[in-house]
Write an enzyme that holds these catalytic residues in place. Structure first.
Site, short mmCIF file in Angstrom:
data_model
loop_
_atom_site.label_atom_id
_atom_site.label_comp_id
_atom_site.label_asym_id
_atom_site.label_seq_id
_atom_site.Cartn_x
_atom_site.Cartn_y
_atom_site.Cartn_z
N GLY A 57 0.81 -1.20 0.00
CA GLY A 57 0.00 0.00 0.00
C GLY A 57 0.85 1.26 0.00
CE LYS A 108 4.69 -2.63 4.46
NZ LYS A 108 4.52 -2.66 2.98
CG HIS A 227 -1.16 -0.32 7.30
ND1 HIS A 227 -0.28 -1.33 7.63
CD2 HIS A 227 -0.90 -0.01 6.00
CE1 HIS A 227 0.46 -1.63 6.58
NE2 HIS A 227 0.11 -0.84 5.58
CB THR A 465 14.64 39.18 15.71
OG1 THR A 465 14.90 38.54 14.46
CG2 THR A 465 14.58 40.69 15.51
CB SER A 466 12.99 39.20 20.68
OG SER A 466 13.08 37.83 20.92
CG ASP A 576 4.74 43.41 18.48
OD1 ASP A 576 4.81 42.75 17.43
OD2 ASP A 576 5.68 43.53 19.29
#
Length: 592
Positions: A57, A108, A227, A465-466, A576
């Protein structure tokens, strides 16, 4: 109960498998596709060598078709999602790879695969009696979750260990081995692999109705199939990796459990293995590498030597958030096949796109880079004391604790206005500052050294960034305070803070284009620095709070929100997140 992720990128669900196979062939031009039968095969395979066919499958990509290529498989026959291909499809696959030496089919251990591939083999033999002994069959069952009693009739499920069988047998076939030699080494490898899977949730099949979770937020499931089959054990709360991995390795390597001692591990430091760490589809690379690290550590604690590591997506279950661990127990030096042969077959190069890179070397203990000597926490020759050292430390603690408490709300805001990490970033910074207070790096008797310590926390614990903005601001603030100390000001005053804040803001502006109003943390920070005066700090705090609140009505000009749809921000009235973090800090901080 929350819904399982059930959205997908596709044209029509019924065409998804065929479209995917076409994409694979575009990626690797040596492949070609029989679209009607969903068969991917090497267009011009070497007919002087044994061919290998696999299949089953779809939904397990890159298995099965991703392993078609020189050095592994010759063809893969694909069914619909989680459904075995028909016998007629498989029979067509056998025809496509017909060659001078014969064909090995590897499947399998699932009933549908065995029946359809087995039926095709027998039909082919009936149609071509002269070829009857030139098509051989190998079944791989490597799942250790299903015990002997439970799986007495059906046997163990085939999982990611099947891929190692493909590689070993395919590499030997590529070297020109006989049909029996290729079949025998595939059988040997199949008997030496063990796999266990674990998941946070099931997956969703494209084209089916959305489903809801069957696990609580605090549960994981051990022994899940590929599955959507349930596992054999649920664990709650979700354990740390240091607790989970030993449980999984016990299932894989046990020599005493009569239900699950499937592979003949010797113990006592005598075992050497290949480790395959498999992503079941929905685990981040970040987490998978962490799982790998812990597994390596726990195998070492058991005295098991890792000769090779493979990691990545080998056999998935669509988008299942889980992983599996496979161990291939290598032969002893004097066994057949030989230790060196098996490793060399795994190391042989291949053109199959699904095969992941491996170092081709035994795994050695990690050599960590020596820790760098920490920078001096204060400026040489500069010293300034808080006007009230005890209050100075208490207010910093209060600000940090408030920031940690506010993390869920800031995270919620950032999930709308950014990338969702702002709350956790600020929380990490706050916790880092509390740790520095605990070890004495931050003290009211050394304000400059304390500010530098905060800058280092922002750089190292927060990052991004901060973190950089905070670190620059606090570094500049320390410079401003140092100038005051050099002017023989022994303690902080409102005047000292006012001048230092304004100079720090000016330096920050040299590294960012954000200027108020910009819907960033600069808005409340600038409002505070500009309103701070020798007469009052309360007025500056109110100005900062107002500026932070107003960001909910601003169009984003810089920062994380500049990339978010503007109408969405206006509709949800979300301030923000970075600005809100500054507001939270300043409302709880008394720096005078």
């Amino acid at each position: 109960m929350s819904a399982i992720q059930s959205k997908h990128f596709l044209n029509k669900p019924e065409d998804l498998v065929s479209d995917s196979l076409e994409g694979l062939c575009a990626l690797n031009p040596v492949l070609t596709l029989d679209r009607q039968n969903k068969i991917v095969h090497i267009a011009k395979h070497d007919r002087s060598k044994v061919a290998l066919i696999c299949g089953g499958g779809s939904g397990h990509e890159p298995a099965h078709a991703g392993f078609v290529g020189k050095g592994i498989l010759t063809a893969a026959v694909c069914g619909n999602v989680f459904a075995s291909p028909s016998a007629s499809q498989v029979r067509r696959g056998i025809d496509l790879v017909q060659n001078e030496k014969g064909t090995v089919i590897i499947v399998k251990n699932y009933t549908g695969d065995i029946l359809n591939f087995g039926l095709a083999k027998e039909q082919y033999a009936a149609l071509h009696p002269e070829q009857a002994d030139r098509v051989k069959f190998v079944i791989v069952g490597d799942d250790v979750a299903v015990g002997r009693t439970q799986g007495y009739i059906v046997g163990r499920r085939g999982l990611a260990g099947t891929v190692l069988v493909y590689k070993i047998a395919g590499a030997l076939a590529q070297r020109g081995a006989s049909l029996d030699e290729v079949h025998d080494i595939a059988q040997w490898a199949s008997s030496r692999v063990a796999t266990i899977g674990v998941g946070l949730e099931h997956c969703h099949v494209p084209g089916t109705a959305p489903s809801v979770t069957h696990l609580s937020v605090s549960e994981i499931e051990i022994g899940m199939g590929i599955h959507n089959e349930s596992g054999n054990k649920r664990v709650s709360p979700v354990p740390l990796l240091s607790e989970l991995i030993p449980q999984l390795l016990e299932l894989l390597t046990s020599t005493e459990d009569p239900e699950r001692s499937f592979v003949d591990f010797k113990g006592k430091g005598k075992d050497k293995v290949v480790l395959l760490m498999n992503n079941l589809g929905g685990v981040s690379e970040l987490e998978l590498a962490g799982v790998l690290s812990e597994t390596k550590k726990q195998l070492g604690a058991r005295g098991i030597s890792i000769e090779r590591i493979l990691s990545g997506s080998f056999m998935t279950s669509l988008n299942m958030p889980g992983f599996s661990i496979t161990l291939l127990l290598l032969p002893s030096e004097s066994s057949e096949p030989s230790f060196d042969l098996v490793l060399s077959l795994l190391d042989d190069t291949t053109e199959a796109p699904g095969w992941k890179w491996s170092s081709g070397r035994p795994i050695k203990p990690l050599q960590l880079t020596a820790v760098a000597v920490a920078a001096s926490k204060s400026v040489k020759g500069a010293s300034i004391t808080a006007s009230n050292p005890e209050l100075f430390i208490q207010s910093i603690k209060k600000a940090c604790e408030a920031l940690i408490k506010e993390e869920p709300e800031i995270t919620r805001m950032d999930s709308v206005a950014g990338d969702g990490d702002c709350g956790l970033t600020l929380k990490a910074g706050a916790q880092g500052v509390l740790n520095k207070i605990g070890d004495g790096s931050i003290s009211g008797k050394d304000v400059i050294g304390s500010v530098i310590a905060v800058s280092q926390v922002a750089e190292e614990a927060m990052g991004g960034t901060s973190g950089a903005l905070y670190s620059i601001f606090f570094s500049a603030l320390a410079q401003g305070l140092s100038s005051s100390a050099s002017s023989n000001s022994a303690t902080t005053t409102h005047q000292v803070w006012s001048e230092a804040l304004k100079s720090a803001l000016a330096k920050l502006y040299t590294y960012t284009r954000a200027r108020p109003p910009s819907r960033t943390l600069v808005d409340p920070l600038a409002a505070f620095a500009e309103a701070f005066s020798p007469d009052s700090s309360a007025q500056a705090v109110r100005a900062a709070a107002t500026a932070a609140q107003k960001t909910q009505d601003l169009e984003a000009k810089a920062g994380r929100s500049a990339y978010v749809e503007g109408d969405r921000l206006k509709e949800q009235k979300v301030p923000d997140p970075g600005a809100w973090g500054v507001k939270t800090i300043l409302e709880n901080l008394n720096i005078a």
